[in-house]
Design an enzyme around this catalytic site. Structure first.
Site, PDB file in Angstrom:
ATOM      1  N   GLU A 169     -56.186 -33.716 -29.573  1.00  0.00           N
ATOM      2  CA  GLU A 169     -57.380 -32.966 -29.975  1.00  0.00           C
ATOM      3  C   GLU A 169     -58.679 -33.490 -29.350  1.00  0.00           C
ATOM      4  O   GLU A 169     -59.584 -33.940 -30.066  1.00  0.00           O
ATOM      5  CB  GLU A 169     -57.518 -32.967 -31.508  1.00  0.00           C
ATOM      6  CG  GLU A 169     -56.325 -32.387 -32.232  1.00  0.00           C
ATOM      7  CD  GLU A 169     -56.476 -32.389 -33.749  1.00  0.00           C
ATOM      8  OE1 GLU A 169     -57.489 -32.904 -34.261  1.00  0.00           O
ATOM      9  OE2 GLU A 169     -55.589 -31.862 -34.432  1.00  0.00           O
ATOM     10  N   GLU A 352     -48.819 -30.568 -34.866  1.00  0.00           N
ATOM     11  CA  GLU A 352     -49.345 -30.844 -36.212  1.00  0.00           C
ATOM     12  C   GLU A 352     -49.471 -29.535 -36.968  1.00  0.00           C
ATOM     13  O   GLU A 352     -49.977 -28.543 -36.427  1.00  0.00           O
ATOM     14  CB  GLU A 352     -50.747 -31.472 -36.163  1.00  0.00           C
ATOM     15  CG  GLU A 352     -50.773 -32.922 -35.822  1.00  0.00           C
ATOM     16  CD  GLU A 352     -52.193 -33.503 -35.841  1.00  0.00           C
ATOM     17  OE1 GLU A 352     -53.048 -33.003 -36.610  1.00  0.00           O
ATOM     18  OE2 GLU A 352     -52.427 -34.450 -35.074  1.00  0.00           O
TER      19      GLU A 352
HETATM   20  O1  IFM Z   1     -55.713 -35.991 -39.920  1.00  0.00           O
HETATM   21  C1  IFM Z   1     -56.021 -35.151 -38.847  1.00  0.00           C
HETATM   22  C2  IFM Z   1     -55.387 -35.642 -37.572  1.00  0.00           C
HETATM   23  O2  IFM Z   1     -55.778 -36.940 -37.272  1.00  0.00           O
HETATM   24  C3  IFM Z   1     -55.785 -34.766 -36.420  1.00  0.00           C
HETATM   25  N1  IFM Z   1     -55.525 -33.384 -36.710  1.00  0.00           N
HETATM   26  C4  IFM Z   1     -55.983 -32.865 -37.965  1.00  0.00           C
HETATM   27  C5  IFM Z   1     -55.521 -33.743 -39.104  1.00  0.00           C
HETATM   28  C6  IFM Z   1     -56.014 -33.184 -40.453  1.00  0.00           C
HETATM   29  O3  IFM Z   1     -57.391 -33.087 -40.472  1.00  0.00           O
END
Ligand code: IFM
Length: 452
Positions: A169, A352
């Site tokens: 990200e 994710e």
């Molecule tokens: O916890 C974060 C992660 O580190 C990166 N993506 C989003 C998740 C939730 O906010």
């Protein structure tokens, strides 16, 4: 509520990879065994973290990783996605720190010995503080320091890693960290955000070249988050606002990686904030990748507003997660299909997906049926996208453990495993048990098919 897929779901194919994900700063603690990082310093800024906490102990995974890995194994996952803490493996002189390198090598060996594929993220937001003090991602030199870090650590890991992601990200590092200032290092301004974003992408390109040399057998790529944008109404103005938000917030990072150019709006809006592109940068940034990781949590709705390019509609459609994010699985299907139509994509992994929920531990149990339902409906959304032709190879639940949720501290819980931060006791939540049951059933049906 359980997590179930129909018998012929492509997600039940043994080639589809199920996993759980974490990140170093959010779980490890063990700060006395590494160099300081930008988040250590950011956490000390008054008001930066909702509960005034920091990552000093977190889930104490540094000391408890064997217990946590046993939990991962008990889930029956195919893969574990984790990140490497740059300040744990490199000192301020750019030399590898053997203790930190050994810590990760032991973990990689454990995973491989237990048939769990290591998906390694090389950067999940914890920048060595000495580099931050030299300008961090505002300084182009940081991209070259990252290249050296990747070269050293991937040589040390040898062929132990199944998959490498250069970054997790970069949008969040650039936009939240250097444009809005709500993440480390807490800097503001659109020009800063765009500059940081460009240097992160440049580092991705430089890192990919190193990975090709040092890890020729690994599956290499990048993980990008996406929040699809929807117009508040059918009016031409709202539709244009949603498109503009998509260009500036999403395609900002996707288009350079996948098509070698920035969206027009990122170059022109606002005037003077264009990324500092040098000759050859975009060719490096758009170097072919083996996979693209997609992180998806929610959508955002936009409307037009006088004097603004777009305006997020504050009212959300229920249900919401504990983060106040709308639960909107259709957005995952929509955005995957949209990316598929827009670009020539490499295979995708959902790296994710998950939800913070207001969990409570009662009588030794966390009955998070809301999270189980979230996972169930999002798996269905993945399947729907696959049926529309999108090549998706895996799904990682975020997160294995409740952990340090950045500016929200420990208040927001994303884990499928509950962590009692006083005792460090772990309790598999109901959603974790459902995920485990799904994976167990899948293994059993695979075995039956093999016997038949
Ligand atoms: O916890 C974060 C992660 O580190 C990166 N993506 C989003 C998740 C939730 O906010």
């Amino acid at each position: 509520m359980s997590i179930r897929l129909h018998a012929h779901s492509p997600l039940l194919n043994e080639a589809f990879c199920f996993g759980v994900a974490t990140a170093s700063f959010q779980i490890e603690g063990g700060i006395e065994h590494r160099e300081p990082c930008n988040w250590d310093v950011f956490c000390q800024q008054p008001g930066a973290i909702a509960d005034q906490s920091d990552g000093a102990v977190a889930c104490d995974h540094f000391h408890r990783w064997k217990e946590d890995f046993a939990l991962i194994k008990s889930l029956g996952v195919d893969a574990y996605r984790m990140s490497i803490s740059w300040p744990r493996v490199m000192d301020a002189n750019g030399q590898l720190k053997q203790e930190g390198v050994n810590y990760y090598i032991e973990q990689l060996d454990w995973l491989n010995a237990n048939n769990i594929k290591p998906f390694i993220t090389l950067y999940h937001w914890d920048l060595p503080q000495h580099i931050e003090e030299n300008g961090g991602w505002l300084n182009r030199e940081t991209a070259y320091l990252y290249e050296q870090y990747v070269d050293a650590i991937t040589q040390a890991f040898g062929d132990r890693v199944y998959s490498y992601a250069t970054f997790n990200e970069p949008f969040c590092s650039a936009y939240l960290g250097y444009e809005l200032g709500i993440h480390a290092p807490g800097i503001t301004g659109t020009k800063n955000g765009r500059t940081a974003g460009h240097h992160l992408l440049l580092a991705h390109g430089l890192g990919m070249a190193v990975l090709r040399k040092n890890a020729p057998n690994a599956l290499c790529g990048i993980v990008l988050n996406i929040t699809p944008t929807y117009p508040a109404s059918d009016s031409a103005e709202d539709i244009a606002a949603a498109k503009m938000a998509d260009q500036i917030l999403n395609q900002w990072l996707f288009q350079p990686v996948l098509a070698g150019s920035y969206p027009e709006a990122v170059l022109t809006e606002p005037e003077g904030a264009a990324p500092p592109v040098e000759e050859g940068d975009l060719a490096l940034i758009s170097t072919p990748i083996d996979f693209l990781g997609i992180n998806y949590y929610t959508r955002e709705v936009y409307q037009s507003a006088e004097g603004e390019l777009y305006q997020a509609v504050p009212e959300k459609t229920l249900p919401l997660t504990d983060m106040g994010w709308e639960v909107f699985p259709q957005g995952l299907t929509d955005v995957l299909v949209d990316l598929h139509q827009r670009y020539t994509l490499p295979p995708l992994y959902i790296t994710e997906n998950g939800a913070a929920m207001p969990d409570t531990l009662q009588n030794g149990e966390v009955m998070d049926t809301d999270r189980a339902e979230y996972i169930q409906t999002h798996l269905q959304a993945v399947e729907n996208a696959m049926q529309q032709g999108v090549d998706i190879r895996g799904y990682f639940a975020w997160s294995l453990l409740d952990n340090f949720e950045w500016a929200e501290g420990y208040v927001k819980r994303f884990g499928i495993v509950y962590v009692d931060y006083q005792t460090q006791q772990r309790t598999l939540k109901y959603s974790g048990r459902c995920y485990q049951a799904l994976l167990t059933e899948r293994r059993q049906s695979e075995r039956q098919e093999q016997r038949a």
